[in-house]
Design a protein around this motif. Structure first.
Motif, PDB file in Angstrom:
ATOM      1  N   MET A   1       0.827  -1.203   0.000  1.00  0.00           N
ATOM      2  CA  MET A   1       0.000   0.000   0.000  1.00  0.00           C
ATOM      3  C   MET A   1       0.867   1.261   0.000  1.00  0.00           C
ATOM      4  N   LEU A   2       1.900   1.267   0.840  1.00  0.00           N
ATOM      5  CA  LEU A   2       2.779   2.422   0.907  1.00  0.00           C
ATOM      6  C   LEU A   2       3.516   2.637  -0.412  1.00  0.00           C
ATOM      7  N   PHE A   3       3.892   1.512  -1.063  1.00  0.00           N
ATOM      8  CA  PHE A   3       4.594   1.625  -2.341  1.00  0.00           C
ATOM      9  C   PHE A   3       3.664   2.199  -3.415  1.00  0.00           C
ATOM     10  N   LYS A   4       2.400   1.781  -3.397  1.00  0.00           N
ATOM     11  CA  LYS A   4       1.423   2.306  -4.360  1.00  0.00           C
ATOM     12  C   LYS A   4       1.198   3.799  -4.130  1.00  0.00           C
ATOM     13  N   GLN A   5       1.177   4.188  -2.870  1.00  0.00           N
ATOM     14  CA  GLN A   5       1.040   5.605  -2.535  1.00  0.00           C
ATOM     15  C   GLN A   5       2.242   6.397  -3.047  1.00  0.00           C
ATOM     16  N   TYR A   6       3.415   5.798  -2.898  1.00  0.00           N
ATOM     17  CA  TYR A   6       4.649   6.448  -3.356  1.00  0.00           C
ATOM     18  C   TYR A   6       4.623   6.637  -4.880  1.00  0.00           C
ATOM     19  N   LEU A   7       4.225   5.584  -5.608  1.00  0.00           N
ATOM     20  CA  LEU A   7       4.160   5.671  -7.068  1.00  0.00           C
ATOM     21  C   LEU A   7       3.139   6.709  -7.524  1.00  0.00           C
ATOM     22  N   LEU A   8       2.003   6.758  -6.835  1.00  0.00           N
ATOM     23  CA  LEU A   8       0.968   7.723  -7.191  1.00  0.00           C
ATOM     24  C   LEU A   8       1.464   9.145  -6.941  1.00  0.00           C
ATOM     25  N   LYS A   9       2.160   9.329  -5.845  1.00  0.00           N
ATOM     26  CA  LYS A   9       2.713  10.646  -5.528  1.00  0.00           C
ATOM     27  C   LYS A   9       3.708  11.077  -6.598  1.00  0.00           C
ATOM     28  N   GLN A  10       4.539  10.142  -7.061  1.00  0.00           N
ATOM     29  CA  GLN A  10       5.507  10.441  -8.112  1.00  0.00           C
ATOM     30  C   GLN A  10       4.804  10.834  -9.407  1.00  0.00           C
ATOM     31  N   LYS A  11       3.723  10.132  -9.724  1.00  0.00           N
ATOM     32  CA  LYS A  11       2.964  10.419 -10.957  1.00  0.00           C
ATOM     33  C   LYS A  11       2.302  11.788 -10.869  1.00  0.00           C
ATOM     34  N   ILE A  12       1.736  12.098  -9.724  1.00  0.00           N
ATOM     35  CA  ILE A  12       1.092  13.397  -9.544  1.00  0.00           C
ATOM     36  C   ILE A  12       2.113  14.528  -9.664  1.00  0.00           C
ATOM     37  N   GLY A  13       3.300  14.304  -9.121  1.00  0.00           N
ATOM     38  CA  GLY A  13       4.342  15.319  -9.198  1.00  0.00           C
ATOM     39  C   GLY A  13       4.856  15.535 -10.608  1.00  0.00           C
ATOM     40  N   LYS A  14       4.821  14.485 -11.421  1.00  0.00           N
ATOM     41  CA  LYS A  14       5.380  14.553 -12.769  1.00  0.00           C
ATOM     42  C   LYS A  14       4.415  15.154 -13.779  1.00  0.00           C
ATOM     43  N   PHE A  15       3.125  14.829 -13.656  1.00  0.00           N
ATOM     44  CA  PHE A  15       2.125  15.273 -14.628  1.00  0.00           C
ATOM     45  C   PHE A  15       1.175  16.307 -14.024  1.00  0.00           C
ATOM     46  N   SER A  16       0.436  16.964 -14.897  1.00  0.00           N
ATOM     47  CA  SER A  16      -0.484  18.017 -14.444  1.00  0.00           C
ATOM     48  C   SER A  16      -1.947  17.680 -14.695  1.00  0.00           C
ATOM     49  N   TYR A  17      -2.214  16.943 -15.777  1.00  0.00           N
ATOM     50  CA  TYR A  17      -3.598  16.697 -16.197  1.00  0.00           C
ATOM     51  C   TYR A  17      -3.899  15.205 -16.121  1.00  0.00           C
ATOM     52  N   PHE A  18      -5.048  14.885 -15.501  1.00  0.00           N
ATOM     53  CA  PHE A  18      -5.413  13.488 -15.292  1.00  0.00           C
ATOM     54  C   PHE A  18      -6.892  13.267 -15.623  1.00  0.00           C
ATOM     55  N   ILE A  19      -7.214  12.024 -15.924  1.00  0.00           N
ATOM     56  CA  ILE A  19      -8.613  11.622 -16.029  1.00  0.00           C
ATOM     57  C   ILE A  19      -8.841  10.475 -15.052  1.00  0.00           C
ATOM     58  N   TRP A  20     -10.047  10.383 -14.551  1.00  0.00           N
ATOM     59  CA  TRP A  20     -10.371   9.334 -13.594  1.00  0.00           C
ATOM     60  C   TRP A  20     -10.690   8.042 -14.330  1.00  0.00           C
ATOM     61  N   ASP A  21      -9.976   6.968 -13.991  1.00  0.00           N
ATOM     62  CA  ASP A  21     -10.210   5.641 -14.551  1.00  0.00           C
ATOM     63  C   ASP A  21     -11.132   4.905 -13.588  1.00  0.00           C
ATOM     64  N   SER A  22     -12.418   4.864 -13.916  1.00  0.00           N
ATOM     65  CA  SER A  22     -13.401   4.292 -13.002  1.00  0.00           C
ATOM     66  C   SER A  22     -13.220   2.788 -12.832  1.00  0.00           C
ATOM     67  N   GLU A  23     -12.768   2.123 -13.894  1.00  0.00           N
ATOM     68  CA  GLU A  23     -12.590   0.664 -13.835  1.00  0.00           C
ATOM     69  C   GLU A  23     -11.474   0.278 -12.862  1.00  0.00           C
ATOM     70  N   LYS A  24     -10.349   1.009 -12.934  1.00  0.00           N
ATOM     71  CA  LYS A  24      -9.198   0.697 -12.078  1.00  0.00           C
ATOM     72  C   LYS A  24      -9.195   1.508 -10.785  1.00  0.00           C
ATOM     73  N   LYS A  25     -10.140   2.420 -10.683  1.00  0.00           N
ATOM     74  CA  LYS A  25     -10.271   3.272  -9.495  1.00  0.00           C
ATOM     75  C   LYS A  25      -8.961   4.007  -9.175  1.00  0.00           C
ATOM     76  N   THR A  26      -8.471   4.703 -10.196  1.00  0.00           N
ATOM     77  CA  THR A  26      -7.268   5.509 -10.024  1.00  0.00           C
ATOM     78  C   THR A  26      -7.253   6.626 -11.056  1.00  0.00           C
ATOM     79  N   ILE A  27      -6.341   7.578 -10.890  1.00  0.00           N
ATOM     80  CA  ILE A  27      -6.213   8.647 -11.877  1.00  0.00           C
ATOM     81  C   ILE A  27      -5.193   8.234 -12.928  1.00  0.00           C
TER      82      ILE A  27
END
Length: 267
Positions: A1-27
């Motif tokens: 869980m912590l690793f997934k949080q870390y990866l998500l944080k890295q992705k948010i820091g790198k990109f600016s625009y996201f769409i919500w993926d309802s199937e995978k429940k992530t941005i």
């Protein structure tokens, strides 16, 4: 869980625009995000000023209002949100845009739980073309979901919603409610109360011919197209053929003219 949080944080820091993926429940990040240059948005100066100021204030950590942009289709509501976001994000890298499809609005609490944890970032949650045509069980569930979510909204998330309805519902829905309700005022007020949750209402109305031509001239100048009297006449004819005069019509005309002149415009 912590690793997934870390990866998500890295992705948010790198990109600016996201769409919500309802199937995978992530941005999901979007690499080819190319909003219209804000300087090209003509004829809605007051709307632009209001949304720009609100977005800057939010990015700087101030308490700000959710915004409802309403009006006829094609008048630049969605374009303005994306262009304002891009303008502010150029100087404030902490600002992010997450687009949520209106059909996945039931996921809004999940989104809050996921991105609300990243307090070092500021998120605009953008829902496009939200409106209700019938008072049915889906409407009541969505209203309850959105109404409740606004009250429980994390401080680092701001809602920007576009709709072709001022109260997110058609005039017929409101009139039908008035004609059938026992306690008319209370019933109607309850139905339109969702739109009241947005502290900022920004209306978009039909363009005058003068403003329409200003948009055409602005595009021509930016893309180095000679804006002759003939071009203006053709632009007016183009709008008449389509039965509307708005920013989308102007843009479609420019694309057509550029193609006929074999001009490779970058947008």
């Amino acid at each position: 869980m912590l690793f997934k949080q870390y990866l998500l944080k890295q992705k948010i820091g790198k990109f600016s625009y996201f769409i919500w993926d309802s199937e995978k429940k992530t941005i999901k990040s979007v690499n080819n995000f190319k909003p219209l240059n804000i300087k090209l948005i003509i004829g809605i100066d007051n709307q632009k000023k209001i949304l720009l100021e609100n977005t800057i204030n939010f990015t700087e950590g101030n308490f700000t209002n959710n915004a409802l942009l309403w009006g006829a289709r094609g008048n630049g509501k969605s374009t303005l949100i994306k262009s304002v976001f891009n303008k502010v994000a150029e100087e404030h890298k902490i600002l992010k845009l997450v687009q949520l499809n209106k059909n996945n609005i039931f996921d809004i609490e999940i989104i809050y739980n996921i991105i609300g944890k990243f307090s070092q970032f500021r998120f605009i949650l953008f829902i496009d073309d939200l409106s209700f045509e019938n008072i049915d069980s889906d409407y009541k569930i969505i209203k309850s979901t959105l109404d409740g979510s606004i009250q429980n909204q994390p401080k680092n998330i701001l809602l920007y919603v576009t709709s072709n309805r001022r109260h997110l519902m058609s005039r017929d829905m409101i009139d039908n409610e008035r004609s059938s309700a026992i306690h008319t005022d209370e019933s109607v007020d309850e139905k339109i109360s969702l739109s009241d949750r947005f502290g900022i209402w920004i209306g978009f109305h039909k363009l005058s011919q003068e403003d329409y031509l200003k948009i055409i001239k602005s595009y021509c100048l930016y893309y180095k197209i000679d804006c002759s009297n003939e071009i203006e006449t053709k632009a007016i004819q183009w709008s008449l053929q389509r039965g509307n005069r708005n920013g989308r019509t102007a843009w479609q005309f420019i694309l057509d003219i550029a193609a006929k002149k074999n001009l490779k415009i970058d947008y």
